[in-house]
Design an enzyme around this catalytic site. Sequence first.
Site, PDB file in Angstrom:
ATOM      1  N   ASP A 179       0.860  -1.179   0.000  1.00  0.00           N
ATOM      2  CA  ASP A 179       0.000   0.000   0.000  1.00  0.00           C
ATOM      3  C   ASP A 179       0.905   1.240   0.000  1.00  0.00           C
ATOM      4  O   ASP A 179       2.083   1.162   0.370  1.00  0.00           O
ATOM      5  CB  ASP A 179      -0.892  -0.026   1.238  1.00  0.00           C
ATOM      6  CG  ASP A 179      -1.771   1.201   1.357  1.00  0.00           C
ATOM      7  OD1 ASP A 179      -2.336   1.643   0.343  1.00  0.00           O
ATOM      8  OD2 ASP A 179      -1.873   1.741   2.480  1.00  0.00           O
ATOM      9  N   ASP A 232      -0.139   4.986   1.078  1.00  0.00           N
ATOM     10  CA  ASP A 232      -0.328   5.916   2.193  1.00  0.00           C
ATOM     11  C   ASP A 232      -0.243   5.182   3.521  1.00  0.00           C
ATOM     12  O   ASP A 232      -1.013   4.259   3.789  1.00  0.00           O
ATOM     13  CB  ASP A 232      -1.692   6.613   2.081  1.00  0.00           C
ATOM     14  CG  ASP A 232      -1.853   7.348   0.769  1.00  0.00           C
ATOM     15  OD1 ASP A 232      -0.897   8.032   0.359  1.00  0.00           O
ATOM     16  OD2 ASP A 232      -2.925   7.236   0.141  1.00  0.00           O
TER      17      ASP A 232
END
Length: 246
Positions: A16, A18
């Site tokens: 991922d 963020d």
Amino acid sequence: MTELGLPDAIQACLFDLDGVVTRTAVVHAAAWKQTFDEYLRRRDGTDFRPFDKGADYDRYVDGRPRADGVRTFLASRGIHLPEGEPGDPPDRETVHGLGNRKNDLLLELIRTQGVEAYEGTLRYIERARAAGLRTAVVSSSANCRDVLRSIEAEHLFDVRVDGVVAAERGLPGKPRPDTFLAAAADLGVEPKAAAVFEDALAGMDAGRSGHFGYLVALDRVGQGDALREHGADIVVKDLVYLGRWV
């Protein structure tokens, strides 16, 4: 387990963006808060209940595509807006209008505050690639490529499946596993041979439902127990603590 702290069968790592690669969760939360508080103040007056950058962010918007975040949070308050169109202006009270307002605020915060990377994650990715593992970034953000370029990290990923790619392919976002599954397929590996690296509960749900080989949770905000409940195989504060590679 390998020196990277992963099962021997793992051939690829899916990250991922963020909260895992970059410290952008804080600016995302700030942009969401301003967006929702402005709307709720117009709707309910000065007695409105503000958006909570902790609980509301983690539960309803973190890791989700922008429009899904709008729908999910507003539904938690019993509010249902018209969908509108993807190109709605940011002052239009539709799902897409509020989402576009949030994106405008996010881009302004990124422009004025900049983006920081988690150095431990970047070093871990470099080590993983040196060990022969393939890497992908999997993000709901439509700004993923620009963010990676801003921290000079685009070259660290063989594959990018972000909000732009998901829209082009018609992939539903997290907590559905489709974007992670697409990244694994693009890398040429089965889900059981891929490790997912996430900090969001929705991301953990996606990794679990996609039957990936190993789920690594980054606990940046003190929600380790919740991450485990949502399927994490291991929870660490930073990737420097995963394995024996440092």
